[in-house]
Design a protein around this motif. Structure first.
Motif, PDB file in Angstrom:
ATOM      1  N   THR A   1       0.847  -1.185   0.000  1.00  0.00           N
ATOM      2  CA  THR A   1       0.000   0.000   0.000  1.00  0.00           C
ATOM      3  C   THR A   1       0.886   1.239   0.000  1.00  0.00           C
ATOM      4  O   THR A   1       1.652   1.462   0.932  1.00  0.00           O
ATOM      5  CB  THR A   1      -0.923   0.020   1.229  1.00  0.00           C
ATOM      6  OG1 THR A   1      -1.726  -1.169   1.233  1.00  0.00           O
ATOM      7  CG2 THR A   1      -1.843   1.239   1.186  1.00  0.00           C
TER       8      THR A   1
ATOM      9  N   TYR B   1      -3.133   6.406   0.723  1.00  0.00           N
ATOM     10  CA  TYR B   1      -4.588   6.399   0.576  1.00  0.00           C
ATOM     11  C   TYR B   1      -5.054   7.700  -0.070  1.00  0.00           C
ATOM     12  O   TYR B   1      -4.710   8.792   0.380  1.00  0.00           O
ATOM     13  CB  TYR B   1      -5.263   6.228   1.933  1.00  0.00           C
ATOM     14  CG  TYR B   1      -5.270   4.807   2.448  1.00  0.00           C
ATOM     15  CD1 TYR B   1      -6.378   3.985   2.258  1.00  0.00           C
ATOM     16  CD2 TYR B   1      -4.157   4.295   3.123  1.00  0.00           C
ATOM     17  CE1 TYR B   1      -6.384   2.682   2.727  1.00  0.00           C
ATOM     18  CE2 TYR B   1      -4.150   2.989   3.588  1.00  0.00           C
ATOM     19  CZ  TYR B   1      -5.273   2.185   3.379  1.00  0.00           C
ATOM     20  OH  TYR B   1      -5.266   0.888   3.850  1.00  0.00           O
TER      21      TYR B   1
ATOM     22  N   ASP C   1     -10.170   7.559   2.751  1.00  0.00           N
ATOM     23  CA  ASP C   1     -10.111   6.563   3.815  1.00  0.00           C
ATOM     24  C   ASP C   1     -10.354   5.150   3.301  1.00  0.00           C
ATOM     25  O   ASP C   1      -9.928   4.173   3.919  1.00  0.00           O
ATOM     26  CB  ASP C   1     -11.159   6.893   4.893  1.00  0.00           C
ATOM     27  CG  ASP C   1     -10.808   8.162   5.658  1.00  0.00           C
ATOM     28  OD1 ASP C   1      -9.625   8.558   5.608  1.00  0.00           O
ATOM     29  OD2 ASP C   1     -11.724   8.754   6.278  1.00  0.00           O
TER      30      ASP C   1
ATOM     31  N   PRO D   1      -7.243   2.886  -1.382  1.00  0.00           N
ATOM     32  CA  PRO D   1      -5.779   2.871  -1.331  1.00  0.00           C
ATOM     33  C   PRO D   1      -5.169   2.843  -2.729  1.00  0.00           C
ATOM     34  O   PRO D   1      -5.787   2.371  -3.691  1.00  0.00           O
ATOM     35  CB  PRO D   1      -5.493   1.550  -0.604  1.00  0.00           C
ATOM     36  CG  PRO D   1      -6.618   0.661  -1.011  1.00  0.00           C
ATOM     37  CD  PRO D   1      -7.832   1.558  -1.171  1.00  0.00           C
TER      38      PRO D   1
END
Length: 492
Positions: free
Chosen positions: A60, A63, A66, A69
């Motif tokens: 990841t 983002y 929220d 990603p």
């Protein structure tokens, strides 16, 4: 960042290398620039190896919101595309060192060549549809200078056309993403699909329309009818190394987008038996036949090969749209074989143009006597593209035909193999005469007057490598088929 940091290397290495080529004056000389670019291409290949030999990993990056990603993920599809693209991109890059020596603005070419590779690596490793879309758009913008490279009137017109088609297609894909976020459990790629059927209930017609628009949007880059016209316009005006990767690699970005939407977001079960599957298969077959016919009638060599790409990439799309394991395996195998074959064909065309100045297929009488290695490679991959055993093209088309037949009842079960066979005959009609006239000119040419024009090893060795693989895959396809069957088993 959270996860496997090695997944960032295939993106970061060509990205950093492209920026260095662009801005560092130490690379002003051709020798230094070629050595650095070659090292960067080799390093990118090496950077794909950790992901190939590990299980499924992910990283990841950050983002956007929220719940959205920017995610890199090394599943089976990502491993296939990253390894294939890195290898083919490197082979064409090494070939280009001799070809581009006679072109202007080499520095700009190699900067964008490496930057486009970075975008393709990110596209292949994307773990969500939003991540894929970001890299997809970056790939379009970064590859545009490759089309515009010569800056002629024709190149500028082709670049504008390429950009308009690409932006329109990407807009359809983006529209689909906006809708899918309401009907999926998430936008992360999930084998078999991520639809929330409770949310979908009662909205099936709308969702089917959205999926069809996304298929058409990504189909622009894949050259699927009716949005195929950019291909035969862009390829003839770009330098041959750019034409090779546009045809053999960048068209696969559209294939990857469709594959991810159909098998990893919406799911094949939702589409099976619907008008979306029927229309998609119909458009793919129309494209297969149309591209072959236009290639058969075209005399300009690079344009003939461009129309051939229009046809051959839709072989892949047809296999995917059958929504069967055999069709899926045939599609992935044809992704590999077509990339190897079409890059070799365009490199061969580039060698002919660069060494002899001949651009039309009708001018190539006796060319086999002038450049035997190039034309032998051209001939062998032509045989593979037609689908003659024991080449890779035969095995991929065998699985595509059987995937169509395995659908059972329905018009496409028999129409698919018929169109593929007709297209194969047309492919023989527009490729093999180049080789026969090249090696057996008869009384039409004074062979003693034809000068030798074979390029150096920088051009011939990459062509030989890709040709050998295109043949060997057909002779030893077991590893590829097992790998593709395992992917098919997870999504079908």
């Amino acid at each position: 960042m959270q996860g496997d940091l090695t997944l960032l290397l295939p993106v970061a290495v060509p990205l950093a290398a492209g920026l260095i080529v662009c801005f560092f004056k130490a690379l002003d000389t051709r020798r230094a620039r070629n050595l650095f670019t070659g090292a960067a291409l080799a390093a990118t290949m090496l950077c794909t190896l950790p992901a190939l030999f590990r299980g499924e990993t992910q990283l990841t990056l950050f983002y956007l919101t929220d719940t959205i990603p920017v995610l890199l993920k090394a599943d089976g599809i990502a491993k296939l595309f990253t390894a294939l693209i890195a290898f083919v991109w490197a082979m064409v890059g090494f070939y280009s060192f001799e070809y581009m020596a006679h072109e202007q603005n080499e520095r700009r070419f190699y900067a964008f060549y490496l930057l486009t590779l970075a975008a393709l690596m990110g596209l292949s490793l994307s773990g969500t549809i939003v991540t894929l879309y970001m890299f997809y758009e970056a790939m379009t913008l970064l590859s545009l200078p490759l089309v515009l490279h010569t800056q002629t009137k024709e190149a500028i017109a082709a670049g504008i056309k390429y950009l308009i088609y690409s932006v329109f297609g990407a807009s359809l894909a983006l529209l689909g993403i906006f809708f899918l976020q309401f009907y999926c459990t998430g936008l992360t790629f999930t084998p078999g699909g991520a639809l929330d059927m409770a949310r979908v209930a009662g909205h099936e017609p709308l969702l089917l329309l959205v999926v069809m628009l996304m298929i058409l949007g990504f189909g622009v880059k894949a050259g699927m009818f009716p949005m195929h016209a950019w291909l035969p316009t862009a390829h003839p005006v770009a330098p041959s190394p750019a034409s090779a990767v546009l045809s053999g690699v960048i068209t696969k970005a559209g294939v990857l987008g469709i594959l991810r939407v159909v098998f990893f977001l919406v799911g094949p079960d939702f589409l099976r038996g619907t008008w979306v599957q029927g229309l998609s298969m119909g458009l793919a077959l129309v494209t297969v036949f149309l591209g072959s016919m236009l290639a058969f009638k075209e005399s300009l060599l690079k344009k003939r090969l461009a129309y051939s790409t229009v046809s051959q990439v839709s072989y892949v799309l047809f296999g995917l749209f059958t929504l069967t394991p055999l069709g899926f395996v045939g599609a992935l195998l044809h992704v590999v074989c077509h990339s190897l074959i079409k890059n070799t064909l365009f490199m061969g065309a580039g060698a002919i143009i660069e060494k002899t100045g001949k651009t039309s297929a009708d001018e190539l009488t006796g060319i086999g006597k002038q450049m035997p290695i190039v034309i032998w490679c051209f001939t062998l991959v032509s045989v593979a593209l037609i689908g003659i055993p024991p080449t890779g093209g035969f095995v991929s088309k065998w699985y595509l035909a059987n995937g169509s037949l395995s659908m059972g009842a329905g018009v496409y079960a028999w129409l698919g193999p018929v169109v593929l066979l007709v297209s194969a005959l047309l492919t023989a009609g527009y490729l093999l005469p180049i080789s026969t006239r090249g090696f057996f000119p008869g009384d039409k040419a004074d062979l003693a007057a034809l000068p030798k024009a074979e390029p150096t090893a920088l051009m011939t060795v990459p062509m030989i490598a890709l040709t050998a693989l295109a043949v060997l895959i057909g002779m030893f396809p077991g590893t590829f088929i097992s790998f593709f069957l395992s992917i098919a088993g997870s999504v079908l």
